[in-house]
Design a protein around this motif. Structure first.
Motif, short mmCIF file in Angstrom:
data_model
loop_
_atom_site.label_atom_id
_atom_site.label_comp_id
_atom_site.label_asym_id
_atom_site.label_seq_id
_atom_site.Cartn_x
_atom_site.Cartn_y
_atom_site.Cartn_z
N ARG A 83 3.40 0.89 -6.97
CA ARG A 83 1.84 0.30 -6.55
C ARG A 83 1.11 1.11 -8.21
O ARG A 83 0.39 0.26 -8.23
N ASP B 43 -0.03 -4.36 3.30
CA ASP B 43 -0.97 -3.14 3.98
C ASP B 43 0.07 -2.85 5.00
O ASP B 43 0.69 -4.00 5.13
N GLY B 44 0.43 -1.85 4.88
CA GLY B 44 1.89 -1.20 4.97
C GLY B 44 3.03 -1.18 4.50
O GLY B 44 3.88 -0.77 4.95
N THR C 123 0.45 -1.34 -0.51
CA THR C 123 -0.16 0.08 0.00
C THR C 123 0.86 1.64 -0.12
O THR C 123 0.76 2.10 -0.54
N GLU C 124 2.07 0.94 0.67
CA GLU C 124 2.95 2.40 1.07
C GLU C 124 3.88 2.14 -0.37
O GLU C 124 4.58 3.54 -0.21
N THR D 56 6.25 -1.12 1.64
CA THR D 56 6.32 -0.42 0.31
C THR D 56 7.46 -1.35 -0.32
O THR D 56 6.80 -2.12 -0.06
#
Length: 295
Positions: free
Chosen positions: A245, A265-266, A240-241, A268
């Motif tokens: 993406r 989630d979270g 998500t970071e 990189t």
């Protein structure tokens, strides 16, 4: 259960590692895993191979031509068309192995290979299921970072080819500085923390790329025809970071209903190379995906 193997691609020998599950009854479903740009098979591919072979898959990792332990000069050439061809060669090799079911072969890649694998699969229908982890269209990534500088590299590539023809060594550039400082962009610092520290460094992952790779990369678009993979399934996994993406999101958006985006989630971009906290959910999803589509 890891064996060193070699197999041909366009007159060159690629170096690979073949992982076979202990006690696995063949013929087995198999996966090909490609390494990230400037990486080698001992880095992220080995992380994912170790997890996936435990789930009963045979796994083949390999070094791209011109890189790692594979043949090809000049060293460090990033030829995207050859990178895709390497995936096809890896699949061809697996079809010759008695342990492997040639009708149950999937491909996946990390970073640049997370785009090269889908590109190869667009026309190679032996690849029954396709996945990318932190998938990145390499030319778009470089072009976006410094458009003017990139175009200068492309324009100068012909001159560098002439210099090589005259006997000069291939010009290379270091993708990363050796260390980060207060002014280092966050993404660059993230790469340095992986490639330039014991976390991920490997002696054959030099980080040096042949400059004239630019004229090959500039003609390449990993996901322009991603819809051709259908009806075979495509899975794109991204953090998500992650700065990259958007590549995964676009690949899925441009696919005709056969593609899925899975966000960790979270995470990189580089977190998905090796960080257990983020690799674990990615592997869980990959096992679900490949078990379903290579059944």
């Amino acid at each position: 259960m890891r064996t060193d193997v070699r197999f041909p691609t366009n007159g060159l020998q690629l170096a690979g590692h073949l992982y076979l599950p202990e006690g696995g009854d063949g013929p087995l479903a198999a996966l090909v895993i490609g390494h990230q740009t400037t990486g080698v098979k001992e880095q992220s591919p080995a992380v994912y191979a170790a997890r996936l072979v435990e789930e009963g898959f045979a796994v083949l990792t390999f070094d791209a031509a011109f890189q790692g332990e594979s043949e090809g000069v000049p060293r460090g050439l990033e030829d995207p068309f050859q990178r895709a061809e390497d995936f096809r060669a890896a699949v061809s090799y697996l079809t010759t192995r008695p342990e492997i079911d040639p009708e149950r072969i999937g491909v996946m890649g990390v970073c640049g290979s997370g785009a090269y694998a889908p590109y190869a699969a667009q026309t190679d229908h032996r690849m029954k299921a396709v996945a990318g982890v932190s998938g990145t269209d390499v030319p778009s990534f470089f072009r976006g970072a410094d458009p003017a500088g990139w175009q200068q590299m492309v324009a100068n590539s012909g001159n560098l080819r002439s210099a090589e023809a005259a006997g000069e060594p291939a010009a290379t550039f270091a993708v990363l500085p050796e260390k980060a400082d207060a002014g280092t962009p966050a993404l660059t610092a993230e790469f340095i923390d992986y490639y330039k520290t014991p976390r991920g460094m490997h002696p054959r992952s030099t980080g040096d790329v042949v400059v004239r790779s630019a004229d090959l990369l500039d003609q390449f678009d990993s996901f322009a025809d991603v819809a051709k993979i259908a009806p075979r399934p495509l899975l794109m996994i991204a953090g998500t970071e992650a700065v990259t993406r958007g590549f995964s999101e676009k690949a899925v958006a441009d696919s005709p209903g056969n593609a899925e985006l899975f966000l960790v989630d979270g995470a990189t971009h580089v977190d998905l190379y090796d960080r257990d906290r983020y690799v674990t959910p990615a592997v869980t999803k990959l096992v679900e995906f490949f078990s379903k589509h290579l059944a």
